[in-house]
Design a protein around this motif. Structure first.
Motif, mmCIF file in Angstrom:
data_model
loop_
_atom_site.group_PDB
_atom_site.id
_atom_site.type_symbol
_atom_site.label_atom_id
_atom_site.label_comp_id
_atom_site.label_asym_id
_atom_site.label_seq_id
_atom_site.Cartn_x
_atom_site.Cartn_y
_atom_site.Cartn_z
ATOM 1 N N LYS A 181 0.995 -1.293 -0.109
ATOM 2 C CA LYS A 181 0.044 0.198 0.077
ATOM 3 C C LYS A 181 1.110 1.365 0.245
ATOM 4 C CE LYS A 181 -2.171 -0.975 4.185
ATOM 5 N NZ LYS A 181 -1.348 -2.171 4.763
ATOM 6 N N PRO A 182 0.402 2.461 -0.313
ATOM 7 C CA PRO A 182 1.189 3.499 -0.201
ATOM 8 C C PRO A 182 1.721 3.786 1.166
ATOM 9 C CG PRO A 182 -0.947 3.941 -1.182
ATOM 10 C CD PRO A 182 -1.130 2.725 -0.691
ATOM 11 N N VAL A 183 2.927 4.591 1.188
ATOM 12 C CA VAL A 183 3.459 5.009 2.496
ATOM 13 C C VAL A 183 2.677 6.156 2.966
ATOM 14 C CG1 VAL A 183 5.738 4.261 2.262
ATOM 15 C CG2 VAL A 183 5.137 6.484 1.363
ATOM 16 N N ALA A 184 2.562 6.538 4.359
ATOM 17 C CA ALA A 184 1.771 7.344 4.724
ATOM 18 C C ALA A 184 2.377 9.003 4.148
ATOM 19 C CB ALA A 184 1.523 7.483 6.158
ATOM 20 N N GLY A 185 3.680 8.973 4.128
ATOM 21 C CA GLY A 185 4.437 10.102 3.630
ATOM 22 C C GLY A 185 5.887 9.927 3.775
ATOM 23 N N PHE A 186 6.404 11.088 3.963
ATOM 24 C CA PHE A 186 8.222 11.154 4.060
ATOM 25 C C PHE A 186 8.210 12.126 5.138
ATOM 26 C CE2 PHE A 186 12.282 13.257 3.240
ATOM 27 C CZ PHE A 186 12.958 12.103 2.969
ATOM 28 N N ILE A 187 9.401 11.665 6.052
ATOM 29 C CA ILE A 187 9.655 12.331 7.132
ATOM 30 C C ILE A 187 11.395 12.530 7.164
ATOM 31 C CG2 ILE A 187 9.834 12.863 9.724
ATOM 32 C CD1 ILE A 187 7.135 11.737 9.719
ATOM 33 N N ALA A 188 12.153 13.588 6.917
ATOM 34 C CA ALA A 188 13.468 13.464 7.000
ATOM 35 C C ALA A 188 14.101 13.000 8.129
ATOM 36 C CB ALA A 188 13.823 14.728 6.383
ATOM 37 N N PRO A 189 15.217 12.333 8.003
ATOM 38 C CA PRO A 189 15.886 12.113 9.214
ATOM 39 C C PRO A 189 16.285 13.289 10.042
ATOM 40 C CG PRO A 189 16.674 10.716 7.686
ATOM 41 C CD PRO A 189 15.775 11.690 6.904
ATOM 42 N N ALA A 190 16.032 13.347 11.459
ATOM 43 C CA ALA A 190 16.289 14.386 12.555
ATOM 44 C C ALA A 190 15.322 15.646 12.039
ATOM 45 C CB ALA A 190 17.735 14.939 12.148
ATOM 46 N N TRP A 191 14.322 15.482 10.956
ATOM 47 C CA TRP A 191 13.407 16.445 10.559
ATOM 48 C C TRP A 191 14.069 17.500 10.110
ATOM 49 C CZ3 TRP A 191 12.678 14.737 15.883
ATOM 50 C CH2 TRP A 191 11.461 13.875 16.252
ATOM 51 N N LEU A 192 15.174 17.308 9.205
ATOM 52 C CA LEU A 192 15.970 18.305 8.499
ATOM 53 C C LEU A 192 15.959 18.374 7.268
ATOM 54 C CD1 LEU A 192 19.191 18.603 11.060
ATOM 55 C CD2 LEU A 192 17.325 20.101 11.093
ATOM 56 N N TYR A 193 15.458 19.363 6.507
ATOM 57 C CA TYR A 193 15.419 19.355 4.872
ATOM 58 C C TYR A 193 16.220 20.415 4.453
ATOM 59 C CZ TYR A 193 11.032 16.791 6.185
ATOM 60 O OH TYR A 193 10.018 16.066 6.465
ATOM 61 N N GLY A 194 16.813 20.244 3.266
ATOM 62 C CA GLY A 194 17.498 21.214 2.660
ATOM 63 C C GLY A 194 16.881 21.753 1.358
ATOM 64 N N ALA A 195 17.433 22.492 0.699
ATOM 65 C CA ALA A 195 16.631 23.380 -0.122
ATOM 66 C C ALA A 195 16.422 22.206 -1.372
ATOM 67 C CB ALA A 195 17.299 24.509 -0.921
ATOM 68 N N GLY A 196 17.349 21.173 -1.704
ATOM 69 C CA GLY A 196 17.180 20.095 -2.718
ATOM 70 C C GLY A 196 16.107 19.209 -2.353
ATOM 71 N N ALA A 197 15.947 18.915 -0.739
ATOM 72 C CA ALA A 197 15.127 18.039 -0.275
ATOM 73 C C ALA A 197 13.782 18.560 -0.536
ATOM 74 C CB ALA A 197 15.506 17.636 0.979
ATOM 75 N N MET A 198 13.534 19.816 -0.188
ATOM 76 C CA MET A 198 12.298 20.267 -0.351
ATOM 77 C C MET A 198 11.652 20.380 -1.561
ATOM 78 S SD MET A 198 11.198 21.159 2.441
ATOM 79 C CE MET A 198 9.977 22.574 2.514
ATOM 80 N N GLU A 199 12.709 20.826 -2.679
ATOM 81 C CA GLU A 199 12.198 20.738 -3.818
ATOM 82 C C GLU A 199 11.746 19.330 -4.545
ATOM 83 O OE1 GLU A 199 14.704 22.655 -7.117
ATOM 84 O OE2 GLU A 199 15.623 23.783 -5.366
ATOM 85 N N ALA A 200 12.763 18.249 -4.352
ATOM 86 C CA ALA A 200 12.132 16.819 -4.351
ATOM 87 C C ALA A 200 10.885 16.488 -3.822
ATOM 88 C CB ALA A 200 13.639 16.077 -3.848
ATOM 89 N N LEU A 201 10.960 16.820 -2.721
ATOM 90 C CA LEU A 201 9.641 16.318 -1.806
ATOM 91 C C LEU A 201 8.435 16.888 -2.636
ATOM 92 C CD1 LEU A 201 8.691 15.081 0.613
ATOM 93 C CD2 LEU A 201 9.005 17.193 2.156
#
Length: 254
Positions: free
Chosen positions: A135-155
């Motif tokens: 089934k689909p995952v519920a979502g994505f949570i970055a390790p340590a809750w930390l997102y860089g600019a690249g991660a935010m664009e990809a997300l």
């Protein structure tokens, strides 16, 4: 309970999650899951799964863990993708360097990734976990809750229903914030961090009551300190009074 109290309870929720679920953390996860289920009345919480924690505990090829993960999911536990390695190997500067140094111990994997690298790890991790749980995952949570600019664009481009950081939960495709407020969590890697997390949890039990959504997150390392386990127990007991036990997917319809 008065009608007003009942109405207030129906709109206030508790969301609970176990982070860093991988083949090497199963005994600790099982202990934390037992604590959760005693307070929450069943498997009404989320697990954040790491596909290859620090390059030491790959899910690929581990049929026993895959079977257990499917069982957890089938029981009703929400499954989130939680990075790929969880380990941060990027070079940082400026604010990102401060976050990497003070907010985590080399675990902010998605803080310094390019959009391409972040997107690849997100898509491969999602496919791996969804193939296991069916089934689909519920979502994505970055390790340590930390997102860089690249991660935010990809997300924003990877179709995850939900994402979370320290202060909020949001829909990545629209940037709509669906829950606000700090997550209550604990740190076990040093005496100072443990003491500060125990203080923060105690303060949170007093200060966060008015929030519509309260989030509690635990980690496998928490089982190593009795003081943390006792604090988790008190926190769950406090927030299960006068609140319904929610699920992250509730945030998509409220």
């Amino acid at each position: 309970m008065t009608a007003t109290d009942q109405s207030r309870q129906s709109t206030r929720r508790l969301l609970a999650s176990i982070h860093d679920v991988h083949p090497g953390s199963v005994p600790a996860v099982e202990k934390l899951a037992g604590m959760f289920e005693r307070h929450l009345g069943g498997p009404h919480y989320a697990m954040l799964v790491v596909p290859d924690h620090w390059g030491k505990y790959p899910i690929v090829g581990n049929t026993g863990f895959a079977r257990r993960l499917r069982e957890w999911s089938d029981s009703g536990i929400e499954i989130f993708l939680h990075g790929w390695f969880h380990r941060d190997t990027s070079e940082h500067s400026g604010i990102a360097a401060l976050k990497a140094k003070h907010m985590t111990a080399s675990e902010g994997e998605f803080l310094g990734l390019t959009k391409g690298d972040a997107s690849f790890r997100m898509s491969e991790g999602r496919k791996l976990i969804e193939d296991i749980i069916g089934k689909p995952v519920a979502g994505f949570i970055a390790p340590a809750w930390l997102y860089g600019a690249g991660a935010m664009e990809a997300l924003a481009e990877n179709g995850f229903a939900l994402a979370e950081d320290h202060m909020k939960v949001w829909r990545p495709e629209t940037d709509e914030v669906v829950a606000r407020g700090p997550v209550i969590t604990w740190a076990s890697r040093s005496r100072m961090r443990t003491a500060s997390s125990l203080f923060a949890a105690a303060a949170g039990r007093l200060a966060l009551g008015p929030l519509e959504t309260v989030r509690v997150a635990v980690h496998p390392g928490d089982i190593t300190k009795q003081s943390i386990l006792e604090s988790i127990d008190k926190t769950l007991a406090s927030f299960t009074k006068g609140r319904r036990i929610g699920r992250y997917r509730d945030l998509l319809t409220s």
